[in-house]
Enzyme design. Structure first.
Site, PDB file in Angstrom:
ATOM      1  N   HIS A  44      -8.883  -6.219   4.183  1.00  0.00           N
ATOM      2  CA  HIS A  44      -8.385  -5.359   5.201  1.00  0.00           C
ATOM      3  C   HIS A  44      -9.809  -4.854   6.205  1.00  0.00           C
ATOM      4  CE1 HIS A  44      -3.996  -3.691   4.766  1.00  0.00           C
ATOM      5  NE2 HIS A  44      -4.137  -4.733   5.213  1.00  0.00           N
ATOM      6  N   ASP A  56      -9.757  -2.844   1.186  1.00  0.00           N
ATOM      7  CA  ASP A  56      -9.936  -2.414   2.638  1.00  0.00           C
ATOM      8  C   ASP A  56     -11.488  -1.791   2.819  1.00  0.00           C
ATOM      9  OD1 ASP A  56      -9.983  -0.262   4.527  1.00  0.00           O
ATOM     10  OD2 ASP A  56      -7.760  -0.775   4.992  1.00  0.00           O
ATOM     11  N   HIS A  65     -11.957   1.920   2.198  1.00  0.00           N
ATOM     12  CA  HIS A  65     -11.474   2.757   0.931  1.00  0.00           C
ATOM     13  C   HIS A  65     -12.141   2.843  -0.013  1.00  0.00           C
ATOM     14  CE1 HIS A  65      -6.797   1.677   2.312  1.00  0.00           C
ATOM     15  NE2 HIS A  65      -7.556   2.316   3.336  1.00  0.00           N
ATOM     16  N   TRP A 109       1.012  -1.385   0.087  1.00  0.00           N
ATOM     17  CA  TRP A 109       0.050  -0.111   0.149  1.00  0.00           C
ATOM     18  C   TRP A 109       0.796   1.371   0.106  1.00  0.00           C
ATOM     19  CZ3 TRP A 109      -0.516   4.116   3.624  1.00  0.00           C
ATOM     20  CH2 TRP A 109      -1.458   4.969   3.234  1.00  0.00           C
ATOM     21  N   ASP A 129     -12.582   7.103   6.152  1.00  0.00           N
ATOM     22  CA  ASP A 129     -11.787   5.902   6.485  1.00  0.00           C
ATOM     23  C   ASP A 129     -11.012   6.016   7.765  1.00  0.00           C
ATOM     24  OD1 ASP A 129     -10.226   3.879   6.070  1.00  0.00           O
ATOM     25  OD2 ASP A 129      -8.557   4.910   5.165  1.00  0.00           O
ATOM     26  N   LYS A 181      -7.004   2.665  -2.864  1.00  0.00           N
ATOM     27  CA  LYS A 181      -7.662   3.730  -1.873  1.00  0.00           C
ATOM     28  C   LYS A 181      -8.508   4.701  -2.530  1.00  0.00           C
ATOM     29  CE  LYS A 181      -6.546   6.075   2.347  1.00  0.00           C
ATOM     30  NZ  LYS A 181      -5.932   5.944   3.545  1.00  0.00           N
ATOM     31  N   ASP A 199     -10.847   3.963  10.283  1.00  0.00           N
ATOM     32  CA  ASP A 199     -10.234   3.057  10.943  1.00  0.00           C
ATOM     33  C   ASP A 199     -10.629   2.601  12.329  1.00  0.00           C
ATOM     34  OD1 ASP A 199      -8.315   1.622   9.106  1.00  0.00           O
ATOM     35  OD2 ASP A 199      -7.740   3.761   8.930  1.00  0.00           O
ATOM     36  N   GLU A 208      -3.242  -2.790  -2.777  1.00  0.00           N
ATOM     37  CA  GLU A 208      -4.279  -2.228  -1.921  1.00  0.00           C
ATOM     38  C   GLU A 208      -4.617  -0.731  -2.382  1.00  0.00           C
ATOM     39  OE1 GLU A 208      -3.558  -1.256   2.263  1.00  0.00           O
ATOM     40  OE2 GLU A 208      -5.817  -1.187   2.659  1.00  0.00           O
ATOM     41  N   ASP A 232      -7.649  -4.066   9.837  1.00  0.00           N
ATOM     42  CA  ASP A 232      -6.895  -3.063   9.719  1.00  0.00           C
ATOM     43  C   ASP A 232      -7.652  -1.855  10.309  1.00  0.00           C
ATOM     44  OD1 ASP A 232      -5.281  -0.753   9.091  1.00  0.00           O
ATOM     45  OD2 ASP A 232      -5.547  -0.925   6.955  1.00  0.00           O
TER      46      ASP A 232
HETATM   47  C1  RNT Z   1      -3.990   3.011   4.734  1.00  0.00           C
HETATM   48  C2  RNT Z   1      -4.188   1.410   4.333  1.00  0.00           C
HETATM   49  C3  RNT Z   1      -3.125   0.495   4.877  1.00  0.00           C
HETATM   50  C4  RNT Z   1      -2.675   0.770   6.337  1.00  0.00           C
HETATM   51  C5  RNT Z   1      -1.776  -0.012   6.704  1.00  0.00           C
HETATM   52  C6  RNT Z   1      -0.873   0.492   8.129  1.00  0.00           C
HETATM   53  O1  RNT Z   1      -5.223   3.573   4.349  1.00  0.00           O
HETATM   54  O2  RNT Z   1      -5.410   1.073   4.777  1.00  0.00           O
HETATM   55  O3  RNT Z   1      -3.425  -0.799   4.737  1.00  0.00           O
HETATM   56  O4  RNT Z   1      -3.894   0.993   7.099  1.00  0.00           O
HETATM   57  O5  RNT Z   1      -0.680  -0.422   6.080  1.00  0.00           O
HETATM   58 ZN    ZN Z   2      -5.678  -1.134   4.795  1.00  0.00          ZN
END
Ligand code: RNT
Ligand code: ZN
Length: 420
Positions: free
Chosen positions: A287, A260, A263, A186, A295, A229, A297, A227, A327
């Protein structure tokens, strides 16, 4: 028979009545590893230097006391979390979690030896495997907002060397653990305001990734994933690694595709993407995260979105092709609790999906009997799932129900609160 077993026996009968084999589901769920991400344990700080997380479109908030400060503390915390989560799982490391013993190592020089402590620990803990990530943020060469797609070749080359180092570390992990190490690539590359050239950075990103993946490493040891986003902080207008970019990349190069859950556009859900992508992409890395308005988290909870993802994986027989990683990073609550809550929720969602009378519901749908389909879906929500879940925890020797919280509080008082 104790309370948990009695409730389980009754629940099993109820499920049997609708044609669901609970024992088969329990056997199936025990074989699904979840990859716990190291970075929830210390707010994406790592051990490279004292600086911690800087830039890169990810942001951890909160200063709950007791954060792990060293690799040993992080391992101790992870062990505690593993002891409260049923099943056999994996641990997912970022490159900045190396053990450099006080000597700064440039990211393009990191070696498997810097992760020996982690590998030894994972083996001693009998983990299912280790996963890995290049760290293309929190670094002076990421400060312009570009890494692998940077206009300057010398900076691109630095990150290419980093990516290759990471794949060699992953190879050592995969070999030692007898289980391929999933490496997630990523990169935060993107632009804050309206770009005029959307193509050139993507071309450069593609070439840089090709250079990293061009180094021959057996799939027995390493599985590479990419990955995408939609946007990040500081890359609101343009992200080089968009969904289309990586979907095309994964399909044309045969890599895994990382999805993810934070994302995409807020009304777009990963659950709906899996079936389509499964026709073209070989394997996935998830993720699993929880975005709140963006996003953000947040810690994963057993909500509709998680249920739907689990249902898609189970119903479409995708578990064998999907690596489930988490994640999220929340520093406002106990970090060991965050791991425990998020991972237990993921397992609950999968187990619950395995207890659906899916053959019956498929029949209803095919016969246009949408009345029965909706009725069944609603009734399933109040089936005695908790009794099966509790029994699963008990059978795997981990705390049942809220008992884990008692253990957590004890750990917090005895271990984490002393970290001052
Ligand atoms: C960031 C991505 C990525 C990170 C990690 C820490 O938007 O989701 O995967 O969260 O690599
Ligand atoms: Zn991620």
């Amino acid at each position: 028979m104790n309370k948990v077993e009695k409730a389980f026996e009754l629940a099993k009968e109820r499920y049997a009545e609708i044609g669901v084999d609970v024992d088969a589901a329990l056997k199936k769920i025990a074989a699904v590893p979840i990859s716990l991400h190291c970075w929830q344990g210390d707010d994406v700080g790592g051990f490279e230097s004292a600086a911690g997380l800087t830039g890169g479109g990810i942001l951890s908030t909160g200063n709950y006391p007791g954060k792990a400060r060293t690799p040993d503390e992080l391992r101790q915390d992870a062990e505690k979390a593993f002891s409260m989560i049923p099943g056999k799982h994996r641990f997912n490391l970022h490159a900045i979690y190396l053990e450099n013993h006080g000597k700064a190592i440039p990211r393009d020089e990191i070696q498997p030896e810097h992760f020996k402590g982690w590998i030894d620990w994972a083996k001693a803990q009998k983990l299912n495997g280790l996963d890995f990530n290049p760290t293309c943020f929190s670094h002076e060469f990421a400060a312009d907002g570009y890494t692998l797609s940077h206009p300057k070749k010398s900076i691109r080359d630095f990150w290419i060397r980093h990516g290759i180092c990471c794949r060699k570390i992953g190879e050592a992990m995969g070999r030692a653990m007898h289980s391929p190490c999933v490496i997630n690539h990523w990169m935060p590359d993107g632009i804050k305001d309206i770009p005029v050239d959307r193509l050139a950075p993507r071309q450069r990103m593609m070439e840089s990734l090709d250079a990293i993946l061009g180094v021959d490493i057996s799939k027995r040891y390493v599985l590479d994933s990419v990955e995408c986003k939609l946007f990040g902080i500081g890359s609101e207008s343009y992200v080089v690694g968009s969904h289309e970019f990586y979907m095309g990349y994964a399909m044309s190069r045969g890599t895994l595709l990382t999805l993810d859950t934070g994302h995409f556009h807020p009304t777009e859900v990963v659950a709906d993407k899996l079936s389509s992508l499964s026709l073209y992409v070989k394997e996935f890395l998830l993720h699993v995260s929880r975005g709140v308005r963006w996003d953000s988290d947040h810690v994963v909870i057993w909500n509709d979105e998680l249920r739907q993802i689990a249902e898609e994986l189970v119903r479409n027989n995708l578990l064998g092709r999907t690596h489930i990683g988490l994640d999220f990073f929340d520093g406002t609550i106990n970090r060991v609790a965050a791991w425990t809550i998020g991972t237990r929720s993921m397992i609950k969602a999968l187990l619950s999906a395995m207890l659906d009378p899916i053959a019956e519901m498929r029949k209803e749908e095919k016969a246009f009997d949408y009345t029965s389909r909706l009725a069944t879906l609603e009734e399933m929500k109040t089936m005695p799932f908790a009794a099966v879940w509790d029994y699963y925890c008990q059978s795997k020797d981990v705390p049942v129900g809220m008992d884990w919280l008692k253990e957590l509080k004890k750990y917090e008082a005895e271990v984490q609160s002393k970290r001052i």
